[in-house]
Scaffold this motif. Structure first.
Motif, PDB file in Angstrom:
ATOM      1  N   UNK A  93       3.553  -5.887   6.280  1.00  0.00           N
ATOM      2  CA  UNK A  93       2.756  -5.151   7.250  1.00  0.00           C
ATOM      3  C   UNK A  93       1.898  -6.144   8.035  1.00  0.00           C
ATOM      4  N   UNK A  94       2.232  -6.337   9.307  1.00  0.00           N
ATOM      5  CA  UNK A  94       1.513  -7.328  10.115  1.00  0.00           C
ATOM      6  C   UNK A  94       0.062  -6.932  10.374  1.00  0.00           C
ATOM      7  N   UNK A  95      -0.208  -5.639  10.448  1.00  0.00           N
ATOM      8  CA  UNK A  95      -1.590  -5.202  10.697  1.00  0.00           C
ATOM      9  C   UNK A  95      -2.487  -5.489   9.504  1.00  0.00           C
ATOM     10  N   UNK A  96      -1.976  -5.223   8.299  1.00  0.00           N
ATOM     11  CA  UNK A  96      -2.765  -5.450   7.091  1.00  0.00           C
ATOM     12  C   UNK A  96      -2.596  -6.864   6.547  1.00  0.00           C
ATOM     13  N   UNK A  98      -0.262  -8.057   4.802  1.00  0.00           N
ATOM     14  CA  UNK A  98       0.140  -7.970   3.400  1.00  0.00           C
ATOM     15  C   UNK A  98       1.364  -7.049   3.316  1.00  0.00           C
ATOM     16  N   UNK A  99       1.975  -6.998   2.153  1.00  0.00           N
ATOM     17  CA  UNK A  99       3.147  -6.151   1.971  1.00  0.00           C
ATOM     18  C   UNK A  99       2.736  -4.691   1.791  1.00  0.00           C
ATOM     19  N   UNK A 100       3.554  -3.789   2.317  1.00  0.00           N
ATOM     20  CA  UNK A 100       3.251  -2.364   2.304  1.00  0.00           C
ATOM     21  C   UNK A 100       3.130  -1.844   0.872  1.00  0.00           C
ATOM     22  N   UNK A 101       2.199  -0.938   0.682  1.00  0.00           N
ATOM     23  CA  UNK A 101       2.028  -0.293  -0.627  1.00  0.00           C
ATOM     24  C   UNK A 101       2.507   1.158  -0.614  1.00  0.00           C
ATOM     25  N   UNK A 102       2.932   1.646   0.553  1.00  0.00           N
ATOM     26  CA  UNK A 102       3.332   3.053   0.639  1.00  0.00           C
ATOM     27  C   UNK A 102       4.759   3.260   1.137  1.00  0.00           C
ATOM     28  N   UNK A 103       5.403   2.214   1.651  1.00  0.00           N
ATOM     29  CA  UNK A 103       6.743   2.396   2.194  1.00  0.00           C
ATOM     30  C   UNK A 103       7.713   1.324   1.738  1.00  0.00           C
ATOM     31  N   UNK A 104       8.993   1.666   1.725  1.00  0.00           N
ATOM     32  CA  UNK A 104      10.013   0.687   1.367  1.00  0.00           C
ATOM     33  C   UNK A 104      11.360   1.065   1.965  1.00  0.00           C
ATOM     34  N   UNK A 105      12.186   0.069   2.182  1.00  0.00           N
ATOM     35  CA  UNK A 105      13.561   0.250   2.638  1.00  0.00           C
ATOM     36  C   UNK A 105      14.481   0.249   1.434  1.00  0.00           C
ATOM     37  N   UNK A 106      15.468   1.149   1.445  1.00  0.00           N
ATOM     38  CA  UNK A 106      16.408   1.225   0.333  1.00  0.00           C
ATOM     39  C   UNK A 106      17.844   1.140   0.848  1.00  0.00           C
TER      40      UNK A 106
END
Length: 260
Positions: A93-96, A98-106
């Protein structure tokens, strides 16, 4: 500082700079988990008729039978099972920063086996009867991709709920159409004459938009067990044949996940 020290610092300075650059630069995705999935599935057609059986067979004339005065009975469900593996990637997540804590690709690879049945029946007053049953068998390899959003309720932190949107692309292979015939003259203690034959089918391409919905339970820091559903619709393109819209397509699987 002597000349040897200066030369040594000059040689290692680029390596130190590259090392610092590598430690601060983060990849766009990280591998989060590997999952094994298996469970029942179905494609529910608007109807299944003899013309579809002809279309699904490489040589339709091979399955032609005399069906005069027969009553048709069909099932709309092409049902079976699926098994496969999937991976989950967590995006950066470029805004945060850091890596996303709520979304993922599967992404998943699945093997599916399913079939349907169409029958014709005729009888008369002497108790003589004839039954002709057509069945299909699809074996499919498919790729799934989806994006899901996850939620951990505070009152049950070991549970994770998720939902998202995805698509599946698949192709069948070694398809078969079979015809089973049972003929009886209606005589007492008669053993009806039966005949079963298999014929080569046409393969098909499947496109499936779906909504993944599921719940997972954390067995430990590394393992989760859960239930995953895939519900949507589908389109079937028979190679050298017709195109069919499948109003309902879905599956429910049990999933075991390992987290890296």
């Amino acid at each position: 500082m002597n000349r040897m020290s200066i030369l040594f610092l000059a040689l290692i300075a680029p390596a130190l700079a590259l090392s610092q650059s590598d430690t601060t630069k983060k990849s766009k995705f990280i591998l989060a988990s590997l999952s094994f999935e298996m469970g029942p599935m179905l494609d529910r057609y608007s109807n299944v008729d003899l013309e579809m059986m002809y279309d699904w067979t490489s040589n339709p004339t091979e399955i032609e039978r005399d069906l005069t005065d027969h009553t048709e009975n069909f099932e709309r469900d092409v049902s079976g099972s699926k098994v496969g593996v999937s991976i989950a990637l967590i995006p950066f997540n470029n805004k945060e920063i850091d890596y996303s804590t709520i979304g993922e690709l599967r992404f998943g690879l699945f093997y599916k086996v399913r079939g349907t049945y169409l029958s014709y029946f005729r009888s008369d007053t002497s108790s003589a009867y004839k039954s002709v049953g057509y069945s299909t068998r699809f074996k499919e390899l498919s790729l799934h991709s989806s994006y899901v959003w996850k939620y951990n309720p505070k009152f049950a932190e070991r549970f994770t709920l998720h939902a998202g949107i995805g698509i599946g692309l698949g192709s069948t292979f070694s398809d078969e159409t079979s015809v089973a015939e049972i003929i009886s003259s209606g005589q007492a203690a008669e053993i009806p004459n039966s005949l079963f034959q298999k014929y080569q089918g046409k393969s098909s391409f499947f496109f499936r938009p779906f909504v993944p919905i599921g719940i997972d339970f954390a067995l430990s820091d590394r393992f989760d067990v859960g239930i995953q559903s895939y519900f949507g619709m589908a389109m079937q393109q028979v190679y050298r044949g017709e195109t069919y819209t499948i109003p309902i397509s879905g599956s429910v699987v049990v999933k075991l996940s390992y987290f890296f």
